[in-house]
Design an enzyme around this catalytic site. Sequence first.
Site, mmCIF file in Angstrom:
data_model
loop_
_atom_site.group_PDB
_atom_site.id
_atom_site.type_symbol
_atom_site.label_atom_id
_atom_site.label_comp_id
_atom_site.label_asym_id
_atom_site.label_seq_id
_atom_site.Cartn_x
_atom_site.Cartn_y
_atom_site.Cartn_z
ATOM 1 N N ASP A 14 7.520 -2.782 2.907
ATOM 2 C CA ASP A 14 7.289 -3.708 1.524
ATOM 3 C C ASP A 14 7.619 -5.095 2.026
ATOM 4 O O ASP A 14 7.756 -6.097 1.129
ATOM 5 C CB ASP A 14 8.032 -3.220 0.253
ATOM 6 N N GLY A 16 5.202 -7.365 3.010
ATOM 7 C CA GLY A 16 4.215 -8.152 3.043
ATOM 8 C C GLY A 16 3.176 -7.951 4.244
ATOM 9 O O GLY A 16 2.560 -8.985 4.531
ATOM 10 N N HIS A 42 -0.447 -1.445 0.926
ATOM 11 C CA HIS A 42 -0.440 -2.970 1.209
ATOM 12 C C HIS A 42 -1.212 -3.472 0.105
ATOM 13 O O HIS A 42 -2.266 -3.068 -0.457
ATOM 14 C CB HIS A 42 -1.597 -2.953 2.505
ATOM 15 N N PRO A 304 10.592 0.522 -9.278
ATOM 16 C CA PRO A 304 11.594 -0.867 -9.009
ATOM 17 C C PRO A 304 12.167 -0.545 -7.682
ATOM 18 O O PRO A 304 12.704 0.276 -7.135
ATOM 19 C CB PRO A 304 12.386 -0.811 -10.147
#
Length: 426
Positions: A14, A16, A42, A304
């Site tokens: 995660d 990016g 992605h 989360p």
Amino acid sequence: MQQIRAIVGTQWGDEGKGKIVDFLAKEADVVVRAQGGNNAGHTVEAFGKVFKLHLIPSGILYKDKLNIIGNGVVIDPESLIQEIESLEKEGISTENLKISDRAHLVMPYHKILDEEQERLRGEESLGTTKRGIGPAYTDKTERTNLRVCDMLDEEEFVQKLRTVYERKNQILTHVYHKTPMKFGELLEQFMKYGEILKPYITDTIKLLNDSIKAGKKVLLEGAQATMLDLDYGTYPYVTSSHPTVGGFCIGAGIAPKYIQEVIGVVKAYTTRVGKGPFPTELLDEIGNSIREKGREYGTTTGRPRRCGWLDLVVVRYAVLINGIDKIALTKLDTLSGLPKIKVCVGYKYEGKVLDLFPASLRVARECEPVYEEFEGWSEEEIKAAKEYEALPKSAKRYIEFIEKETGAKVFLIGTGPAREDIIIKD
């Protein structure tokens, strides 16, 4: 750009990577996904829309790029077909998508087994996405799995499915008390998938190596990240493949000598999904604030993410394992507005300071992070900056400290979610 570049995540995923691959794909001719399955996600913002990709390489958003799903990927055909249809619906052509005939399949029983195994682990659950990825890789290792090429040969598919069908049904019914699968339904389902995917399926090893010999520029796109690697990550809280550079060579079918540059994607703070040690985790309002501002919820599961300060022990370790040449730093804007920002530079454990991530989970759980503290910056300052020199001094100090501690130069800086929110340094 160098002819062959690899993009690797340096943390727990995660980071990016999708945005960085999307940005760098402009200069590439071929984009390759080499490992993992639809447990990865992605997110790319382009054309005023948000695209969430799970199996298809991020280069698909460019019309003139060849996109390859390599042999190291495990493919759920149902999920892949849905992703193709979703892109086509948005006007994104998938004509330039190619799928390795050697890639392994995620079967319906893999997904059931994944969910049931997690349930039985109870408090010791690994936090898998329950997409069947682990069981598919298990069958691959046991040499009992079916591959993409089998969907194009009914006789071969029938023969291979028969060898595992009874055993899988026995496990499903006797161990997990599930309804048995029907052979005919499975066969019909996968023959249909094969027909739909047939135009995309090819020998991608030859295709990729021919492209390299022809001088084409190639981008190897990693899913997940170094700290989730089966060998190098926080085992057993890892994925079932190798999201490190060595794994890319195996999963794409190219020789290591061809990779000329390795780019490590580093998020300006740290996150992880699910269980496992996380030395810099913030269980306070700062952690909650980072989660909400950074939209830190799983692309695949919506869970989360746990949030914490940037951990350079982790990044240093990833630089070492992958031979990272350059860093793409993402989500610098998310830290905007914090008066003070901390960075972990070592772990204190039993009177010693560790500068690389330990193998022992006990040490990782019980160590005390050693922090350096930095002045914060405002969101307005970050948003206004379109080049490196325009960034606030405190942000530049933060970036230059990362370079000093890791030995790798930062060359891209993400300052927002949009495609154009990137600063090129040097």
